[in-house]
Design a protein around this motif. Structure first.
Motif, PDB file in Angstrom:
ATOM      1  N   ALA A 234       0.826  -1.213   0.000  1.00  0.00           N
ATOM      2  CA  ALA A 234       0.000   0.000   0.000  1.00  0.00           C
ATOM      3  C   ALA A 234       0.856   1.258   0.000  1.00  0.00           C
ATOM      4  CB  ALA A 234      -0.943  -0.008   1.198  1.00  0.00           C
ATOM      5  N   THR A 235       1.778   1.357   0.932  1.00  0.00           N
ATOM      6  CA  THR A 235       2.598   2.563   1.028  1.00  0.00           C
ATOM      7  C   THR A 235       3.657   2.614  -0.063  1.00  0.00           C
ATOM      8  OG1 THR A 235       4.007   1.439   2.665  1.00  0.00           O
ATOM      9  CG2 THR A 235       2.201   2.803   3.492  1.00  0.00           C
ATOM     10  N   THR A 236       4.089   1.458  -0.535  1.00  0.00           N
ATOM     11  CA  THR A 236       5.098   1.429  -1.594  1.00  0.00           C
ATOM     12  C   THR A 236       4.579   2.020  -2.890  1.00  0.00           C
ATOM     13  OG1 THR A 236       6.190  -0.506  -0.632  1.00  0.00           O
ATOM     14  CG2 THR A 236       6.605  -0.068  -2.969  1.00  0.00           C
ATOM     15  N   VAL A 237       3.318   1.763  -3.209  1.00  0.00           N
ATOM     16  CA  VAL A 237       2.781   2.243  -4.491  1.00  0.00           C
ATOM     17  C   VAL A 237       2.073   3.588  -4.375  1.00  0.00           C
ATOM     18  CG1 VAL A 237       2.519  -0.122  -5.294  1.00  0.00           C
ATOM     19  CG2 VAL A 237       0.545   1.050  -4.290  1.00  0.00           C
ATOM     20  N   GLY A 238       1.902   4.109  -3.129  1.00  0.00           N
ATOM     21  CA  GLY A 238       1.353   5.449  -2.983  1.00  0.00           C
ATOM     22  C   GLY A 238      -0.003   5.554  -2.342  1.00  0.00           C
ATOM     23  N   PHE A 239      -0.579   4.425  -1.877  1.00  0.00           N
ATOM     24  CA  PHE A 239      -1.849   4.513  -1.167  1.00  0.00           C
ATOM     25  C   PHE A 239      -1.607   4.954   0.272  1.00  0.00           C
ATOM     26  CE2 PHE A 239      -3.147   1.502  -4.572  1.00  0.00           C
ATOM     27  CZ  PHE A 239      -4.190   2.263  -5.091  1.00  0.00           C
ATOM     28  N   HIS A 240      -2.660   5.499   0.882  1.00  0.00           N
ATOM     29  CA  HIS A 240      -2.527   6.047   2.231  1.00  0.00           C
ATOM     30  C   HIS A 240      -2.224   4.955   3.249  1.00  0.00           C
ATOM     31  CE1 HIS A 240      -3.248   8.754   5.587  1.00  0.00           C
ATOM     32  NE2 HIS A 240      -4.109   7.899   6.103  1.00  0.00           N
ATOM     33  N   ASP A 241      -2.931   3.833   3.147  1.00  0.00           N
ATOM     34  CA  ASP A 241      -2.715   2.711   4.042  1.00  0.00           C
ATOM     35  C   ASP A 241      -3.340   1.469   3.402  1.00  0.00           C
ATOM     36  OD1 ASP A 241      -5.465   3.079   4.366  1.00  0.00           O
ATOM     37  OD2 ASP A 241      -5.281   3.952   6.375  1.00  0.00           O
ATOM     38  N   GLN A 242      -3.338   0.360   4.132  1.00  0.00           N
ATOM     39  CA  GLN A 242      -3.844  -0.892   3.557  1.00  0.00           C
ATOM     40  C   GLN A 242      -5.329  -0.801   3.224  1.00  0.00           C
ATOM     41  OE1 GLN A 242      -2.760  -4.376   5.779  1.00  0.00           O
ATOM     42  NE2 GLN A 242      -4.014  -5.774   4.563  1.00  0.00           N
ATOM     43  N   ALA A 243      -6.107  -0.134   4.066  1.00  0.00           N
ATOM     44  CA  ALA A 243      -7.539   0.002   3.782  1.00  0.00           C
ATOM     45  C   ALA A 243      -7.772   0.783   2.494  1.00  0.00           C
ATOM     46  CB  ALA A 243      -8.234   0.694   4.958  1.00  0.00           C
ATOM     47  N   HIS A 244      -6.958   1.781   2.279  1.00  0.00           N
ATOM     48  CA  HIS A 244      -7.053   2.582   1.050  1.00  0.00           C
ATOM     49  C   HIS A 244      -6.736   1.710  -0.171  1.00  0.00           C
ATOM     50  CE1 HIS A 244      -5.709   6.423  -1.263  1.00  0.00           C
ATOM     51  NE2 HIS A 244      -7.008   6.245  -1.384  1.00  0.00           N
ATOM     52  N   LEU A 245      -5.706   0.895  -0.063  1.00  0.00           N
ATOM     53  CA  LEU A 245      -5.367  -0.046  -1.139  1.00  0.00           C
ATOM     54  C   LEU A 245      -6.518  -1.016  -1.399  1.00  0.00           C
ATOM     55  CD1 LEU A 245      -3.482  -1.738  -3.040  1.00  0.00           C
ATOM     56  CD2 LEU A 245      -2.691  -2.914  -0.959  1.00  0.00           C
ATOM     57  N   ILE A 246      -7.062  -1.610  -0.349  1.00  0.00           N
ATOM     58  CA  ILE A 246      -8.127  -2.606  -0.509  1.00  0.00           C
ATOM     59  C   ILE A 246      -9.323  -1.991  -1.225  1.00  0.00           C
ATOM     60  CG2 ILE A 246      -9.823  -3.993   0.753  1.00  0.00           C
ATOM     61  CD1 ILE A 246      -7.630  -4.467   2.877  1.00  0.00           C
ATOM     62  N   ARG A 247      -9.710  -0.793  -0.828  1.00  0.00           N
ATOM     63  CA  ARG A 247     -10.895  -0.166  -1.425  1.00  0.00           C
ATOM     64  C   ARG A 247     -10.712   0.043  -2.932  1.00  0.00           C
ATOM     65  NH1 ARG A 247     -11.714   5.216  -1.376  1.00  0.00           N
ATOM     66  NH2 ARG A 247     -10.445   5.497   0.486  1.00  0.00           N
ATOM     67  N   HIS A 248      -9.576   0.593  -3.314  1.00  0.00           N
ATOM     68  CA  HIS A 248      -9.364   0.863  -4.740  1.00  0.00           C
ATOM     69  C   HIS A 248      -9.050  -0.411  -5.515  1.00  0.00           C
ATOM     70  CE1 HIS A 248      -9.812   5.160  -4.840  1.00  0.00           C
ATOM     71  NE2 HIS A 248      -9.061   5.280  -3.758  1.00  0.00           N
ATOM     72  N   PHE A 249      -8.378  -1.362  -4.898  1.00  0.00           N
ATOM     73  CA  PHE A 249      -8.079  -2.630  -5.562  1.00  0.00           C
ATOM     74  C   PHE A 249      -9.375  -3.369  -5.885  1.00  0.00           C
ATOM     75  CE2 PHE A 249      -6.349  -6.844  -6.173  1.00  0.00           C
ATOM     76  CZ  PHE A 249      -5.038  -6.636  -6.602  1.00  0.00           C
ATOM     77  N   ARG A 250     -10.274  -3.417  -4.905  1.00  0.00           N
ATOM     78  CA  ARG A 250     -11.545  -4.113  -5.107  1.00  0.00           C
ATOM     79  C   ARG A 250     -12.401  -3.377  -6.132  1.00  0.00           C
ATOM     80  NH1 ARG A 250     -14.097  -5.964   0.227  1.00  0.00           N
ATOM     81  NH2 ARG A 250     -13.892  -3.734   0.661  1.00  0.00           N
ATOM     82  N   ARG A 251     -12.393  -2.040  -6.080  1.00  0.00           N
ATOM     83  CA  ARG A 251     -13.173  -1.263  -7.047  1.00  0.00           C
ATOM     84  C   ARG A 251     -12.664  -1.487  -8.469  1.00  0.00           C
ATOM     85  NH1 ARG A 251     -13.381   4.935  -5.800  1.00  0.00           N
ATOM     86  NH2 ARG A 251     -14.699   4.172  -4.108  1.00  0.00           N
ATOM     87  N   THR A 252     -11.351  -1.638  -8.613  1.00  0.00           N
ATOM     88  CA  THR A 252     -10.755  -1.790  -9.944  1.00  0.00           C
ATOM     89  C   THR A 252     -10.848  -3.218 -10.460  1.00  0.00           C
ATOM     90  OG1 THR A 252      -9.197   0.014  -9.467  1.00  0.00           O
ATOM     91  CG2 THR A 252      -8.644  -1.467 -11.290  1.00  0.00           C
ATOM     92  N   LEU A 253     -10.558  -4.190  -9.589  1.00  0.00           N
ATOM     93  CA  LEU A 253     -10.429  -5.575 -10.038  1.00  0.00           C
ATOM     94  C   LEU A 253     -11.551  -6.486  -9.557  1.00  0.00           C
ATOM     95  CD1 LEU A 253      -6.582  -6.015  -9.506  1.00  0.00           C
ATOM     96  CD2 LEU A 253      -7.796  -5.512 -11.627  1.00  0.00           C
ATOM     97  N   GLY A 254     -12.395  -6.014  -8.664  1.00  0.00           N
ATOM     98  CA  GLY A 254     -13.528  -6.814  -8.215  1.00  0.00           C
ATOM     99  C   GLY A 254     -13.218  -7.764  -7.083  1.00  0.00           C
ATOM    100  N   VAL A 255     -11.971  -7.818  -6.629  1.00  0.00           N
ATOM    101  CA  VAL A 255     -11.578  -8.693  -5.520  1.00  0.00           C
ATOM    102  C   VAL A 255     -10.620  -7.926  -4.615  1.00  0.00           C
ATOM    103  CG1 VAL A 255     -11.835 -10.841  -6.823  1.00  0.00           C
ATOM    104  CG2 VAL A 255      -9.623  -9.665  -6.817  1.00  0.00           C
ATOM    105  N   THR A 256     -10.455  -8.424  -3.395  1.00  0.00           N
ATOM    106  CA  THR A 256      -9.488  -7.837  -2.479  1.00  0.00           C
ATOM    107  C   THR A 256      -8.079  -8.275  -2.846  1.00  0.00           C
ATOM    108  OG1 THR A 256      -9.588  -9.663  -0.931  1.00  0.00           O
ATOM    109  CG2 THR A 256     -11.203  -7.887  -0.636  1.00  0.00           C
ATOM    110  N   PRO A 257      -7.055  -7.589  -2.373  1.00  0.00           N
ATOM    111  CA  PRO A 257      -5.680  -8.042  -2.624  1.00  0.00           C
ATOM    112  C   PRO A 257      -5.438  -9.466  -2.142  1.00  0.00           C
ATOM    113  CG  PRO A 257      -5.661  -5.802  -1.812  1.00  0.00           C
ATOM    114  CD  PRO A 257      -7.073  -6.260  -1.698  1.00  0.00           C
ATOM    115  N   GLY A 258      -6.002  -9.841  -0.977  1.00  0.00           N
ATOM    116  CA  GLY A 258      -5.808 -11.195  -0.473  1.00  0.00           C
ATOM    117  C   GLY A 258      -6.411 -12.237  -1.393  1.00  0.00           C
ATOM    118  N   ALA A 259      -7.628 -11.971  -1.876  1.00  0.00           N
ATOM    119  CA  ALA A 259      -8.266 -12.920  -2.798  1.00  0.00           C
ATOM    120  C   ALA A 259      -7.509 -13.003  -4.111  1.00  0.00           C
ATOM    121  CB  ALA A 259      -9.712 -12.500  -3.040  1.00  0.00           C
ATOM    122  N   TYR A 260      -6.959 -11.883  -4.534  1.00  0.00           N
ATOM    123  CA  TYR A 260      -6.182 -11.853  -5.780  1.00  0.00           C
ATOM    124  C   TYR A 260      -4.952 -12.751  -5.663  1.00  0.00           C
ATOM    125  CZ  TYR A 260      -3.687  -9.871  -9.776  1.00  0.00           C
ATOM    126  OH  TYR A 260      -3.013  -9.697 -10.969  1.00  0.00           O
TER     127      TYR A 260
END
Length: 265
Positions: A234-260
């Protein structure tokens, strides 16, 4: 302030935004006062009765009202149930002071699309890490408000400007982690933030903040498959935190990072 009355205020890291305030009031009545910034008032429920330069007016539910700097106004609920409001205080880079007279003459804007756009802007302003999205939404909201107040503003040009769009993309690509603000991009390219957003959208079919988010999600996918923990990704690619990554990851790809990651195992 009674127990039924609530206030939340913060200062987001968005150029030109002095403060954001969300409140529910039942009994509180504002005395006459002024601000040194523009007040963009969105009334969600109830209604507000106020005087602007001693002229009685109302801001009904589902409306956007613009109160200009340095012009006295007060405010109170129109009914015993009170009102809910959301307010953004903006400086003159988004609303020129030359529009003060027009705002005094007609402060409430009858525009359902503007109401929806301002509500979406508040959503972005409330999410840490979505400052570029908030700035992009603010640019378009500002343009629409200016058009209401300044009938000479004209219709935005439809011509494409691929050169400007490519320069914006190059500057965004230079540092996706610490993405530049629209204000700094506009300064670097000697243009206005609203014009920049329109040129980019016409050329690439999406606003700058969505471009940056998509690029960050792409990088996150690769790092997750390399085995990097999601919180670190999350912080490596520029998201605010893990929750921020999860929200945008799921919105973009339809799954959470863990499921991916599990799907690739």
């Amino acid at each position: 302030m009674t127990s039924d009355e609530r206030v939340r205020a913060w200062r987001p890291d968005v150029p030109g935004v002095g403060e954001v305030l969300h409140a529910h009031f039942t009994e509180h009545a504002y005395p006459a006062h002024t601000h040194d910034l523009w007040t963009v008032l969105l009334v969600d429920t109830g209604g507000v009765s106020y005087e602007l330069e001693r002229r009685p007016l109302d801001a009904p539910a589902g409306s956007v009202t613009l109160l200009p700097p340095h012009v006295p106004h007060d405010g109170r609920a129109v009914s015993p149930t009170g009102f809910d409001k959301r307010v953004i205080y903006l400086d003159e880079r988004w609303l020129p002071l030359g529009l003060t007279g027009a705002a005094v003459a007609g402060p409430t804007l009858d525009d359902g699309e503007l109401v929806r756009s301002v509500a979406a802007l508040h959503g972005a302003l409330a999410r840490p890490g979505d400052e570029l999205e908030a700035e992009t939404r603010l640019a378009m909201v500002s343009e629409r408000m200016v058009a209401h107040l300044d009938r000479s503003a004209g219709v935005p040009r439809d011509g494409r400007e691929p050169g400007l769009a490519r320069r914006v993309r190059d500057l965004l690509d230079r540092d996706l982690v610490e993405a530049p603000t629209l204000e700094s991009l506009a300064d670097d390219l000697d243009t206005h933030a609203t014009h920049l957003v329109r040129a980019f959208g016409r050329e690439y079919g999406l606003p700058p903040h969505r471009y940056v988010t998509g690029r960050r999600v792409d990088r996150a996918r690769r790092l997750l498959l390399d085995g990097m923990p999601a919180a670190e990704v999350a912080t490596t690619v520029g998201f605010h935190d893990q929750a921020h990554l999860i929200r945008h990851f799921r919105r973009t790809l339809g799954v959470t990072p863990g499921a991916y990651v599990r799907s690739a195992a």
